[in-house]
Design a protein around this motif. Structure first.
Motif, PDB file in Angstrom:
ATOM      1  N   LEU A  74      19.631   1.353   3.976  1.00  0.00           N
ATOM      2  CA  LEU A  74      18.587   0.775   4.812  1.00  0.00           C
ATOM      3  C   LEU A  74      17.306   0.717   3.982  1.00  0.00           C
ATOM      4  CD1 LEU A  74      18.811   2.534   8.323  1.00  0.00           C
ATOM      5  CD2 LEU A  74      19.214   0.122   7.847  1.00  0.00           C
ATOM      6  N   ARG A  75      16.444  -0.250   4.317  1.00  0.00           N
ATOM      7  CA  ARG A  75      15.125  -0.271   3.701  1.00  0.00           C
ATOM      8  C   ARG A  75      14.075  -0.214   4.793  1.00  0.00           C
ATOM      9  NH1 ARG A  75      11.816  -4.583  -0.099  1.00  0.00           N
ATOM     10  NH2 ARG A  75      11.655  -5.734   1.872  1.00  0.00           N
ATOM     11  N   LEU A  76      13.265   0.804   4.733  1.00  0.00           N
ATOM     12  CA  LEU A  76      12.165   0.943   5.667  1.00  0.00           C
ATOM     13  C   LEU A  76      10.903   0.316   5.080  1.00  0.00           C
ATOM     14  CD1 LEU A  76      12.622   4.649   6.806  1.00  0.00           C
ATOM     15  CD2 LEU A  76      13.758   2.582   7.655  1.00  0.00           C
ATOM     16  N   SER A  77      10.078  -0.222   5.954  1.00  0.00           N
ATOM     17  CA  SER A  77       8.787  -0.776   5.554  1.00  0.00           C
ATOM     18  C   SER A  77       7.693  -0.119   6.367  1.00  0.00           C
ATOM     19  CB  SER A  77       8.748  -2.285   5.804  1.00  0.00           C
ATOM     20  OG  SER A  77       9.735  -2.959   5.061  1.00  0.00           O
ATOM     21  N   CYS A  78       6.525  -0.054   5.775  1.00  0.00           N
ATOM     22  CA  CYS A  78       5.358   0.475   6.469  1.00  0.00           C
ATOM     23  C   CYS A  78       4.187  -0.441   6.128  1.00  0.00           C
ATOM     24  CB  CYS A  78       5.079   1.895   6.034  1.00  0.00           C
ATOM     25  SG  CYS A  78       3.495   2.564   6.608  1.00  0.00           S
ATOM     26  N   ALA A  79       3.721  -1.173   7.119  1.00  0.00           N
ATOM     27  CA  ALA A  79       2.613  -2.096   6.933  1.00  0.00           C
ATOM     28  C   ALA A  79       1.309  -1.427   7.318  1.00  0.00           C
ATOM     29  CB  ALA A  79       2.836  -3.347   7.782  1.00  0.00           C
ATOM     30  N   ALA A  80       0.326  -1.517   6.440  1.00  0.00           N
ATOM     31  CA  ALA A  80      -0.953  -0.853   6.653  1.00  0.00           C
ATOM     32  C   ALA A  80      -2.056  -1.867   6.893  1.00  0.00           C
ATOM     33  CB  ALA A  80      -1.294   0.004   5.437  1.00  0.00           C
ATOM     34  N   SER A  81      -3.010  -1.463   7.702  1.00  0.00           N
ATOM     35  CA  SER A  81      -4.193  -2.288   7.943  1.00  0.00           C
ATOM     36  C   SER A  81      -5.369  -1.388   8.265  1.00  0.00           C
ATOM     37  CB  SER A  81      -3.953  -3.276   9.091  1.00  0.00           C
ATOM     38  OG  SER A  81      -3.684  -2.578  10.295  1.00  0.00           O
ATOM     39  N   GLY A  82      -6.561  -1.937   8.126  1.00  0.00           N
ATOM     40  CA  GLY A  82      -7.749  -1.204   8.536  1.00  0.00           C
ATOM     41  C   GLY A  82      -8.557  -0.604   7.415  1.00  0.00           C
ATOM     42  N   ARG A  83      -7.988  -0.541   6.195  1.00  0.00           N
ATOM     43  CA  ARG A  83      -8.760  -0.087   5.055  1.00  0.00           C
ATOM     44  C   ARG A  83      -8.072  -0.581   3.793  1.00  0.00           C
ATOM     45  NH1 ARG A  83      -8.151   6.511   4.921  1.00  0.00           N
ATOM     46  NH2 ARG A  83      -5.913   6.650   4.545  1.00  0.00           N
ATOM     47  N   THR A  84      -8.714  -0.357   2.656  1.00  0.00           N
ATOM     48  CA  THR A  84      -8.181  -0.866   1.398  1.00  0.00           C
ATOM     49  C   THR A  84      -6.943  -0.073   1.010  1.00  0.00           C
ATOM     50  OG1 THR A  84     -10.423  -1.469   0.734  1.00  0.00           O
ATOM     51  CG2 THR A  84      -8.721  -1.435  -0.977  1.00  0.00           C
ATOM     52  N   PHE A  85      -5.808  -0.657   1.284  1.00  0.00           N
ATOM     53  CA  PHE A  85      -4.517   0.007   1.105  1.00  0.00           C
ATOM     54  C   PHE A  85      -4.337   0.530  -0.307  1.00  0.00           C
ATOM     55  CE2 PHE A  85      -0.171   0.906   1.905  1.00  0.00           C
ATOM     56  CZ  PHE A  85       0.607   0.367   0.874  1.00  0.00           C
ATOM     57  N   SER A  86      -4.748  -0.256  -1.299  1.00  0.00           N
ATOM     58  CA  SER A  86      -4.484   0.089  -2.694  1.00  0.00           C
ATOM     59  C   SER A  86      -5.314   1.272  -3.175  1.00  0.00           C
ATOM     60  CB  SER A  86      -4.732  -1.122  -3.590  1.00  0.00           C
ATOM     61  OG  SER A  86      -6.054  -1.584  -3.437  1.00  0.00           O
ATOM     62  N   ASN A  87      -6.223   1.765  -2.368  1.00  0.00           N
ATOM     63  CA  ASN A  87      -7.024   2.921  -2.756  1.00  0.00           C
ATOM     64  C   ASN A  87      -6.343   4.258  -2.466  1.00  0.00           C
ATOM     65  OD1 ASN A  87      -9.074   1.276  -3.604  1.00  0.00           O
ATOM     66  ND2 ASN A  87     -10.440   1.696  -1.889  1.00  0.00           N
ATOM     67  N   TYR A  88      -5.210   4.218  -1.774  1.00  0.00           N
ATOM     68  CA  TYR A  88      -4.632   5.451  -1.255  1.00  0.00           C
ATOM     69  C   TYR A  88      -3.190   5.635  -1.690  1.00  0.00           C
ATOM     70  CZ  TYR A  88      -8.783   5.300   1.582  1.00  0.00           C
ATOM     71  OH  TYR A  88     -10.092   5.260   1.981  1.00  0.00           O
ATOM     72  N   ALA A  89      -2.836   6.897  -1.883  1.00  0.00           N
ATOM     73  CA  ALA A  89      -1.439   7.246  -2.060  1.00  0.00           C
ATOM     74  C   ALA A  89      -0.749   7.174  -0.703  1.00  0.00           C
ATOM     75  CB  ALA A  89      -1.318   8.655  -2.639  1.00  0.00           C
ATOM     76  N   MET A  90       0.568   7.067  -0.739  1.00  0.00           N
ATOM     77  CA  MET A  90       1.338   6.977   0.495  1.00  0.00           C
ATOM     78  C   MET A  90       2.535   7.914   0.425  1.00  0.00           C
ATOM     79  SD  MET A  90      -0.214   4.748   2.432  1.00  0.00           S
ATOM     80  CE  MET A  90       1.037   4.427   3.672  1.00  0.00           C
ATOM     81  N   GLY A  91       2.998   8.289   1.586  1.00  0.00           N
ATOM     82  CA  GLY A  91       4.167   9.157   1.631  1.00  0.00           C
ATOM     83  C   GLY A  91       5.068   8.814   2.801  1.00  0.00           C
ATOM     84  N   TRP A  92       6.298   9.262   2.695  1.00  0.00           N
ATOM     85  CA  TRP A  92       7.263   9.172   3.801  1.00  0.00           C
ATOM     86  C   TRP A  92       7.687  10.585   4.182  1.00  0.00           C
ATOM     87  CZ3 TRP A  92       8.699   4.951   6.550  1.00  0.00           C
ATOM     88  CH2 TRP A  92       8.443   3.686   6.002  1.00  0.00           C
ATOM     89  N   PHE A  93       7.790  10.798   5.462  1.00  0.00           N
ATOM     90  CA  PHE A  93       8.285  12.051   6.035  1.00  0.00           C
ATOM     91  C   PHE A  93       9.408  11.710   7.006  1.00  0.00           C
ATOM     92  CE2 PHE A  93       5.106  15.411   5.019  1.00  0.00           C
ATOM     93  CZ  PHE A  93       4.192  14.627   4.345  1.00  0.00           C
ATOM     94  N   ARG A  94      10.120  12.731   7.430  1.00  0.00           N
ATOM     95  CA  ARG A  94      11.130  12.520   8.463  1.00  0.00           C
ATOM     96  C   ARG A  94      11.227  13.757   9.346  1.00  0.00           C
ATOM     97  NH1 ARG A  94      16.645  12.473   4.740  1.00  0.00           N
ATOM     98  NH2 ARG A  94      16.682  14.707   4.215  1.00  0.00           N
ATOM     99  N   GLN A  95      11.668  13.518  10.563  1.00  0.00           N
ATOM    100  CA  GLN A  95      11.821  14.623  11.508  1.00  0.00           C
ATOM    101  C   GLN A  95      13.107  14.436  12.280  1.00  0.00           C
ATOM    102  OE1 GLN A  95       8.465  15.251  14.111  1.00  0.00           O
ATOM    103  NE2 GLN A  95       9.109  17.355  14.543  1.00  0.00           N
ATOM    104  N   ALA A  96      14.013  15.377  12.082  1.00  0.00           N
ATOM    105  CA  ALA A  96      15.271  15.377  12.811  1.00  0.00           C
ATOM    106  C   ALA A  96      15.084  16.162  14.118  1.00  0.00           C
ATOM    107  CB  ALA A  96      16.367  16.014  11.966  1.00  0.00           C
ATOM    108  N   PRO A  97      15.936  15.903  15.099  1.00  0.00           N
ATOM    109  CA  PRO A  97      15.809  16.606  16.382  1.00  0.00           C
ATOM    110  C   PRO A  97      15.832  18.123  16.201  1.00  0.00           C
ATOM    111  CG  PRO A  97      17.351  14.795  16.578  1.00  0.00           C
ATOM    112  CD  PRO A  97      17.023  14.906  15.123  1.00  0.00           C
ATOM    113  N   GLY A  98      14.856  18.789  16.784  1.00  0.00           N
ATOM    114  CA  GLY A  98      14.806  20.238  16.727  1.00  0.00           C
ATOM    115  C   GLY A  98      14.338  20.823  15.413  1.00  0.00           C
TER     116      GLY A  98
END
Length: 126
Positions: free
Chosen positions: A18-42
């Motif tokens: 699968l490929r996940l995407s995350c679209a950003a808006s509201g500030r200069t995206f290229s100025n910031y690092a990004m991360g992915w997290f996940r949370q499984a039930p419990g």
């Protein structure tokens, strides 16, 4: 107002991709690092991957190293998470988040990320 919107989740069989995407808006995206997290039930929300503002540097949790790839396209204000060889234990809600620096992002500490998306569900069947 900063917004992060994830998409691309779904149901996939073990071994699939699968490929996940995350679209950003509201500030200069290229100025910031990004991360992915996940949370499984419990379970606690856990760090998955981080990428520097330019995309030059990446960092992964051991559990996904070699199977997942984080990337970004600053012209589209979007960060991606390519997930291959998926396992049932990858089942979780996946979140993207922004951080001030890559050094911060790779520490993988939730409280050091300032904005979060709403999450997208990934379910891997065995």
């Amino acid at each position: 107002q900063v917004q992060l919107v994830e998409s691309g989740g779904g149901l996939v069989q073990a071994g699939g991709s699968l490929r996940l995407s995350c679209a950003a808006s509201g500030r200069t995206f290229s100025n910031y690092a990004m991360g992915w997290f996940r949370q499984a039930p419990g379970k606690e929300r856990e760090f998955v991957a981080a990428i520097s503002w330019s995309g030059t540097y990446t960092y992964y949790a051991d559990s996904v190293k070699g199977r997942f790839t984080i990337s970004r396209d600053n012209t589209k204000n979007t960060v991606y998470l390519q997930m291959n060889s998926l396992k049932p234990e990858d089942t979780a809600v996946y979140y993207c988040a922004s951080a001030m620096t890559f050094g911060t992002a790779k520490r993988g500490l939730r409280y050091e990320y300032d904005y979060w998306g709403q999450g997208t569900q990934v379910t891997v069947s065995s």
